[in-house]
Design an enzyme around this catalytic site. Structure first.
Site, PDB file in Angstrom:
ATOM      1  CB  CYS B  52      -0.943   0.078   1.243  1.00  0.00           C
ATOM      2  SG  CYS B  52      -1.815   1.563   1.603  1.00  0.00           S
ATOM      3  CB  CYS B  55       1.153   1.234   4.757  1.00  0.00           C
ATOM      4  SG  CYS B  55      -0.572   0.381   5.049  1.00  0.00           S
ATOM      5  CG  ASN B  77      -2.620  12.598  -6.537  1.00  0.00           C
ATOM      6  OD1 ASN B  77      -1.983  11.221  -6.946  1.00  0.00           O
ATOM      7  ND2 ASN B  77      -4.016  12.452  -6.254  1.00  0.00           N
ATOM      8  CG  HIS B 115      -4.200  -1.090   4.804  1.00  0.00           C
ATOM      9  ND1 HIS B 115      -3.830  -0.184   3.432  1.00  0.00           N
ATOM     10  CD2 HIS B 115      -4.753  -2.215   3.997  1.00  0.00           C
ATOM     11  CE1 HIS B 115      -4.196  -0.977   2.416  1.00  0.00           C
ATOM     12  NE2 HIS B 115      -4.860  -1.978   2.831  1.00  0.00           N
ATOM     13  CG  ASN B 155     -13.752   9.860  -4.065  1.00  0.00           C
ATOM     14  OD1 ASN B 155     -14.683  10.651  -4.017  1.00  0.00           O
ATOM     15  ND2 ASN B 155     -12.819  10.379  -5.229  1.00  0.00           N
ATOM     16  CB  CYS B 162     -12.434   4.602  -2.784  1.00  0.00           C
ATOM     17  SG  CYS B 162     -10.858   4.776  -1.834  1.00  0.00           S
ATOM     18  CB  SER B 163      -7.816   3.683  -6.849  1.00  0.00           C
ATOM     19  OG  SER B 163      -7.091   4.631  -6.435  1.00  0.00           O
ATOM     20  CG  HIS B 166      -4.094   3.300   4.282  1.00  0.00           C
ATOM     21  ND1 HIS B 166      -3.223   2.623   4.638  1.00  0.00           N
ATOM     22  CD2 HIS B 166      -4.193   4.583   4.995  1.00  0.00           C
ATOM     23  CE1 HIS B 166      -2.512   3.185   5.705  1.00  0.00           C
ATOM     24  NE2 HIS B 166      -3.193   4.497   5.900  1.00  0.00           N
ATOM     25  CG  HIS B 168      -6.988   7.686   0.779  1.00  0.00           C
ATOM     26  ND1 HIS B 168      -7.398   6.506   0.586  1.00  0.00           N
ATOM     27  CD2 HIS B 168      -6.742   8.645  -0.397  1.00  0.00           C
ATOM     28  CE1 HIS B 168      -7.732   6.534  -0.694  1.00  0.00           C
ATOM     29  NE2 HIS B 168      -7.397   7.517  -1.319  1.00  0.00           N
ATOM     30  CD  GLN B 170      -7.833  12.369  -4.133  1.00  0.00           C
ATOM     31  OE1 GLN B 170      -7.444  12.884  -4.956  1.00  0.00           O
ATOM     32  NE2 GLN B 170      -8.853  11.039  -4.590  1.00  0.00           N
ATOM     33  CG  HIS B 298     -22.017  23.822   3.034  1.00  0.00           C
ATOM     34  ND1 HIS B 298     -22.085  25.039   2.696  1.00  0.00           N
ATOM     35  CD2 HIS B 298     -22.109  22.778   2.087  1.00  0.00           C
ATOM     36  CE1 HIS B 298     -22.219  24.984   1.553  1.00  0.00           C
ATOM     37  NE2 HIS B 298     -22.344  23.715   1.232  1.00  0.00           N
ATOM     38  CG  HIS B 300     -22.466  19.157   0.020  1.00  0.00           C
ATOM     39  ND1 HIS B 300     -23.793  19.276   0.200  1.00  0.00           N
ATOM     40  CD2 HIS B 300     -21.829  19.970  -0.243  1.00  0.00           C
ATOM     41  CE1 HIS B 300     -24.256  20.486  -0.018  1.00  0.00           C
ATOM     42  NE2 HIS B 300     -23.075  21.094  -0.252  1.00  0.00           N
ATOM     43  CE  LYS B 313     -31.851   7.589  -8.475  1.00  0.00           C
ATOM     44  NZ  LYS B 313     -33.185   7.009  -9.478  1.00  0.00           N
ATOM     45  CE1 TYR B 318     -36.947  13.191 -16.805  1.00  0.00           C
ATOM     46  CE2 TYR B 318     -36.088  13.153 -14.368  1.00  0.00           C
ATOM     47  CZ  TYR B 318     -36.967  13.613 -15.305  1.00  0.00           C
ATOM     48  OH  TYR B 318     -37.496  14.749 -15.082  1.00  0.00           O
TER      49      TYR B 318
HETATM   50  O1  LIG Z   1      -7.734  10.415  -7.219  1.00  0.00           O
HETATM   51  P1  LIG Z   1      -8.033   9.054  -7.360  1.00  0.00           P
HETATM   52  O2  LIG Z   1      -8.670   8.357  -5.976  1.00  0.00           O
HETATM   53  O3  LIG Z   1      -7.047   7.996  -7.973  1.00  0.00           O
HETATM   54  O4  LIG Z   1      -9.486   8.935  -8.042  1.00  0.00           O
HETATM   55  C1  LIG Z   1     -10.846   9.000  -7.682  1.00  0.00           C
HETATM   56  O5  LIG Z   1     -11.092  10.426  -7.254  1.00  0.00           O
HETATM   57  C2  LIG Z   1     -11.096  11.552  -8.506  1.00  0.00           C
HETATM   58  C3  LIG Z   1     -11.372  12.686  -7.810  1.00  0.00           C
HETATM   59  O6  LIG Z   1     -12.725  12.494  -7.328  1.00  0.00           O
HETATM   60  C4  LIG Z   1     -11.733  11.085  -9.556  1.00  0.00           C
HETATM   61  O7  LIG Z   1     -11.306  11.995 -10.724  1.00  0.00           O
HETATM   62  C5  LIG Z   1     -11.552   9.626  -9.988  1.00  0.00           C
HETATM   63  O8  LIG Z   1     -12.248   9.239 -11.336  1.00  0.00           O
HETATM   64  C6  LIG Z   1     -11.713   8.690  -8.955  1.00  0.00           C
HETATM   65  O9  LIG Z   1     -11.430   7.469  -9.354  1.00  0.00           O
HETATM   66  O1  LIG Z   2     -36.619   2.772 -14.865  1.00  0.00           O
HETATM   67  P1  LIG Z   2     -35.501   1.532 -14.587  1.00  0.00           P
HETATM   68  O2  LIG Z   2     -34.809   1.203 -15.718  1.00  0.00           O
HETATM   69  O3  LIG Z   2     -36.203   0.833 -13.544  1.00  0.00           O
HETATM   70  O4  LIG Z   2     -34.380   2.311 -13.585  1.00  0.00           O
HETATM   71  C1  LIG Z   2     -33.196   3.111 -14.042  1.00  0.00           C
HETATM   72  O5  LIG Z   2     -33.566   4.338 -14.988  1.00  0.00           O
HETATM   73  C2  LIG Z   2     -34.126   5.296 -14.136  1.00  0.00           C
HETATM   74  C3  LIG Z   2     -34.323   6.477 -15.017  1.00  0.00           C
HETATM   75  O6  LIG Z   2     -32.832   6.751 -15.594  1.00  0.00           O
HETATM   76  C4  LIG Z   2     -33.359   5.509 -12.888  1.00  0.00           C
HETATM   77  O7  LIG Z   2     -34.165   6.613 -12.190  1.00  0.00           O
HETATM   78  C5  LIG Z   2     -32.938   4.331 -12.190  1.00  0.00           C
HETATM   79  O8  LIG Z   2     -32.172   4.712 -10.943  1.00  0.00           O
HETATM   80  C6  LIG Z   2     -32.523   3.390 -13.143  1.00  0.00           C
HETATM   81  O9  LIG Z   2     -32.013   2.192 -12.123  1.00  0.00           O
END
Ligand SMILES: O=P(O)(O)O[C@H]1O[C@H](CO)[C@@H](O)[C@H](O)[C@H]1O
Ligand SMILES: O=P(O)(O)O[C@H]1O[C@H](CO)[C@@H](O)[C@H](O)[C@H]1O
Lengths: 350, 350
Positions: B52, B55, B77, B115, B155, B162-163, B166, B168, B170, B298, B300, B313, B318
């Protein structure tokens, strides 16, 4: 190539349809991948599956029985996200908690009676029948005055949330304008007001001149990787004529759209020799909302695969919280797709 | 509950931070799921993995060797998406093909030398050390005058790209404003100009009064499901004080933030008794860009799981082409999270 320095260095590009930017990091493909490896879905489905709710003569969740259809087939989604009879209601607390009821109709379109095919494996006349049905559905849904926007789309492949491998797409028609349509309407309207011509028509002209991102063209449609593509192999089909929606296409244009779809999806399958997953759909003018002369019909393809049939691009942390980001350039993607054969790898194997 | 009719019927809700809507389809959970079932990642990692790159004492891609660190550890990075020395350049063809170079710094933060741990499995003092490091990094990155925005994020889990398991996160710091930050700045600025108070402070007041979406609070932070949540179990941590960024937090507030993170991520793990995947990150005011009094710190959390540890999900057709859509109500999600224990399911099993 006039933007060579940009092509080598991290930069951002403007999506002229939404006004939003995408971050391009061309050098980042060197990154080793120890992350998620997707399962390949099984690829030995029978032509008819007695348990599939889309196969001819089978019964569905609402108790209906599918007809023994021979081409394509449309019905109301038994688990619609939007309902036709939702009562009008709204809620507002100091403009901080704001909600409104929404009405809509969700439909499912089976592309073929055969459970084991996908769009690229259908013939151009068979795909044309699907285009015919899209056109007829759009026309009849637009007749309901409360419907303001009609989204025609397809989720292909398990990793794009498709819950049934039988080839099918969906149509969601609704009483309000979706977020993406609001953005594209504003940008196209602004451009049209200033330039008295369609944003995408002028964009197409430059792309055809430069010929750096074009994958295919026929008399009515161009298939290209947009300059601002977010997904690794994202593409667009743009009509050469400036029309607002699918109802404007002649019988011949519908055949040419079917051809463009067949060429693109075949190249997609050939890229990693796998049934290539994507979400695709048309963007068209709102309906029952006056003139939308600014609108120019187009179709987006958003495919997730990046490196192989089992390694996709993740739009996660940075992308969700800050800005979409891509690792290969749109020009590289366009070149790869352009060079690929239009003969499907499975037919070659036979 | 004042919006009961809305809670039962399809409706849309406004995200006051972005001005965009989310479509809510409460009845749609009845839909059977025959789609993709995710693999559960293995959960028997060793405390130290010689392969890793995170580590202690191991070597990394750029040839450096990690110190034998005991708490957390930060480094640049080795495969940064943004580079510090990108030359300034731009490209514009008739406002249709528009690109600009972008500079930035990408860092990786290991949360623990171990790890096999994740944030909810660290103690509050250990998480506080991570918060200390976030604060110190933000402060020192903001000292570079060309940096305009600093995105701190994590991530977690293979299905969030997440690759390396461990624990972490960013930090990506950059010379331009990302799309999501531009939206949130505009909305907060507008509200602040009219109301002379912070958008999120006024929003918090209503949420605390209603107490329908609150999961946890302490003296300095509230954890809630926002009224406009898109992801099934999306949450936010909002500071009770109206501060622009993490540098404003006192030592005591940093402990309380660590507590809020520990409580939330423990409940997340307990929800489906699995290491709960998500992308999470702080949104804070731009730096080196004058006063941003309107901004309210804040964090998210965007977690993808919907029904179980293996069914997520999909934001696909759509959602990508038209509008984000969710199947359970934010109130339902908040209730489930609220009821869950703050003791981690793994510690109970022992
Ligand atoms: O930077 P990592 O961990 O290699 O990569 C991950 O996070 C990044 C930032 O959200 C994304 O762009 C990559 O698609 C994701 O695989
Ligand atoms: O309507 P389906 O095929 O059951 O569901 C799929 O398409 C929808 C519309 O993009 C999405 O809301 C669902 O998350 C997806 O699994």
């Amino acid at each position: 190539n006039e933007a060579q320095q940009l092509d080598l260095n991290p930069h951002r590009r403007l999506n002229i349809l939404t006004g939003e930017w995408v971050l391009v990091s061309p050098h980042r493909t060197k990154r080793p991948w120890q992350g998620k490896v997707e399962d390949l879905p099984e690829d030995n489905r029978p032509a008819y599956d007695p348990k599939c709710y889309l196969c001819p003569t089978n019964s569905r969740a609402d108790g209906d029985t599918n007809p023994d259809y021979k081409e394509s087939f449309v019905f109301k989604n038994d688990f619609s996200a939007l309902l036709e009879d939702t009562p009008t209601d709204s809620y507002n607390q100091n403009d901080l908690l704001v909600a409104q009821s929404e009405r809509g109709i969700c439909k499912v379109i089976s592309f073929s009676p055969k459970h084991n095919l996908t769009l690229p494996e259908l013939s151009v006349p068979e795909i044309t029948k699907v285009v015919d049905l899209w056109q007829a559905e759009f026309r009849s849904l637009a007749e309901q005055p409360w419907i303001k926007y009609i989204q025609i789309f397809e989720n292909k492949g398990e990793i794009m949330g498709c819950s049934n491998p039988h080839p099918h797409g969906q149509i969601w028609a609704q009483s309000e304008f979706p977020v993406e349509i609001t953005k594209e309407t504003e940008r196209q309207r602004k451009y049209y007001a200033i330039n008295k011509s369609s944003l995408l028509k002028d964009y197409l002209k430059i792309e055809l001149e430069k010929n750096e991102r074009i994958i295919f063209e026929n008399d009515a449609f161009v298939v290209l990787v947009p300059f601002w593509a977010v997904w690794p192999y994202e593409t667009m089909i743009i009509s050469k004529r400036h029309v607002q929606n699918i109802t404007a296409f002649s019988a011949h244009e519908k055949e040419l759209l079917a051809e463009a779809i067949k060429v693109l999806t075949t190249k997609y399958d050939n890229l990693f020799e796998t049934s290539f997953p994507y979400s695709a759909g048309m963007h068209q003018a709102p309906v029952n909302d006056g003139n939308h002369t600014e609108w120019h019909w187009h179709m987006h393809f958003y495919p997730p695969l990046l490196r192989s049939a089992t390694v996709k691009k993740f739009m996660v942390g940075y992308e969700m919280l800050a800005n979409p980001q891509r690792d290969i350039t749109p020009e590289y993607a366009a070149n790869r797709l352009k060079e690929l054969s239009t003969e499907h790898y499975k037919s070659k194997a036979q």
